[in-house]
Design an enzyme around this catalytic site. Structure first.
Site, PDB file in Angstrom:
ATOM      1  N   TYR A  20       6.816   7.348   2.043  1.00 30.56           N
ATOM      2  CA  TYR A  20       7.885   7.323   3.032  1.00 30.56           C
ATOM      3  C   TYR A  20       8.856   6.182   2.731  1.00 30.56           C
ATOM      4  CZ  TYR A  20      10.241   6.201   7.426  1.00 30.56           C
ATOM      5  OH  TYR A  20      11.186   5.872   8.367  1.00 30.56           O
ATOM      6  N   THR A  70      14.606   2.116   6.792  1.00 28.54           N
ATOM      7  CA  THR A  70      13.378   1.618   7.405  1.00 28.54           C
ATOM      8  C   THR A  70      12.939   0.323   6.750  1.00 28.54           C
ATOM      9  OG1 THR A  70      11.009   2.075   7.691  1.00 28.54           O
ATOM     10  CG2 THR A  70      12.084   3.103   5.823  1.00 28.54           C
TER      11      THR A  70
END
Length: 325
Positions: A142, A118
């Site tokens: 995250y 990501t």
């Protein structure tokens, strides 16, 4: 005989589309998923193994049964807000699950690994077109957990010769243009499906989280990539490894960011309906503007996004109206 690819998280949104792209490319995708956020109905293109990455024995058993030539890893907790409230779950499950999968791959003699990372690993770097050389400074658990997995893959490459392709990207949108698979989360947190559900009256007004950012209209700016384009990139990444090439990181984006208000306007045009909206407070961990380019993917993988924001919303709208899974 067709080669098997173990797809961790293949019952999820991006993973299911990748399985379709793999099958189309002549591979047999073997979905390994615990269905915590995925859907068995999305597993349409190859065998299904229900299992949890936290269960190393289950991962080893899947490797032994299917003898994959490579692994694609999509499975992860991926909610920024949740990662701020419960970072332990992200470190435990994302990093621990990936470690089990990587070690099982090495033990089974699988030397090729495609990882869905990501651009959240970059943190909040406004006004910068993010690329593979941009410093990584995640601002939530995250992003930090995904960065840790990237580093782990580097370590296993050095020690065990595991070759990996890592993809960093932002918001994925749209649905399979053929209508076979699409986006469904419970709870739903992604902007475009939330927006379309609000348009259809399936939920209340869309909440815009923060309208005082330092962007042109005060709302967050993000780079959106069509899920079918993203799936195609992952197949190209697999081919890169199958051709014997070395580990590589690729960013996948359009280089163009859209604000939340711009996305809402695109949806109004596509659906020919007003989008009910209310304004809310900022969410912890949200960056103001995140946009990335894909020059390396274009030059080395021959990949470029083929579909724009309008097509993403049109495909998602068609999927939403079909009723989904």
């Amino acid at each position: 005989m067709a080669e098997h690819v173990l797809v961790a998280g293949g019952a999820g949104y991006v993973g299911a589309h990748a399985c379709k792209a793999l099958a189309r490319a002549g591979y047999v995708p073997v979905t390994f998923d615990n269905l915590a956020t995925g859907w068995e109905a999305a597993v349409k293109f190859g065998p299904f193994v229900r299992g949890d990455l936290m269960d190393r024995a289950a991962v080893d058993a899947a490797m032994a049964a299917w003898r994959p030539v490579a692994v694609m890893h999509f499975a992860a907790r991926s909610l920024v807000g949740e990662s701020m409230r419960d970072p332990g779950a992200y470190w435990r499950e994302n990093v621990g699950g990936a470690l089990n999968l990587i070690e099982a791959s090495v033990a089974a003699g699988v030397g090729e690994f495609v990882f869905s990372s990501t651009c959240a690993t970059y943190g909040d770097q406004d006004g910068v077109l993010l690329d593979e050389d941009t410093p990584q400074r995640p601002i939530n658990a995250y992003g930090a957990s995904k960065l840790a997995i990237e580093q782990m893959l580097g370590n296993f490459g050095e020690s065990h010769g595991l070759r990996s392709v890592i993809f960093r990207y932002f918001n994925v949108a749209g649905a399979d243009p053929d209508g076979e698979v699409g986006e469904k989360h419970e709870p739903e947190t992604h902007l475009i499906p939330l927006m379309l559900e609000a348009v259809e009256g399936k939920r209340g007004a869309l909440t815009v989280f923060g309208s005082d950012y330092g962007t042109a209209d005060g709302t967050c700016v993000r780079d959106y990539v069509h899920v079918a384009d993203l799936a195609e990139a992952h197949v190209r990444g697999l081919r890169w490894l199958r051709d014997g090439r070395g580990s590589r990181v690729f960013c996948l984006g359009t280089g163009t960011g859209y604000s939340v208000r711009e996305v809402i306007e695109h949806a109004r045009v596509v659906t020919n309906r007003a989008v009910p909206v209310v304004e809310g407070a900022r969410r912890a961990g949200d960056a103001a503007a995140l946009v990335c380019g894909s020059a390396r993917a274009r030059d080395e993988l021959g990949w470029e996004p083929q579909r724009g924001l309008g097509e993403m919303i049109r495909d998602a709208w068609r999927w939403s109206q079909s009723g989904g899974y």
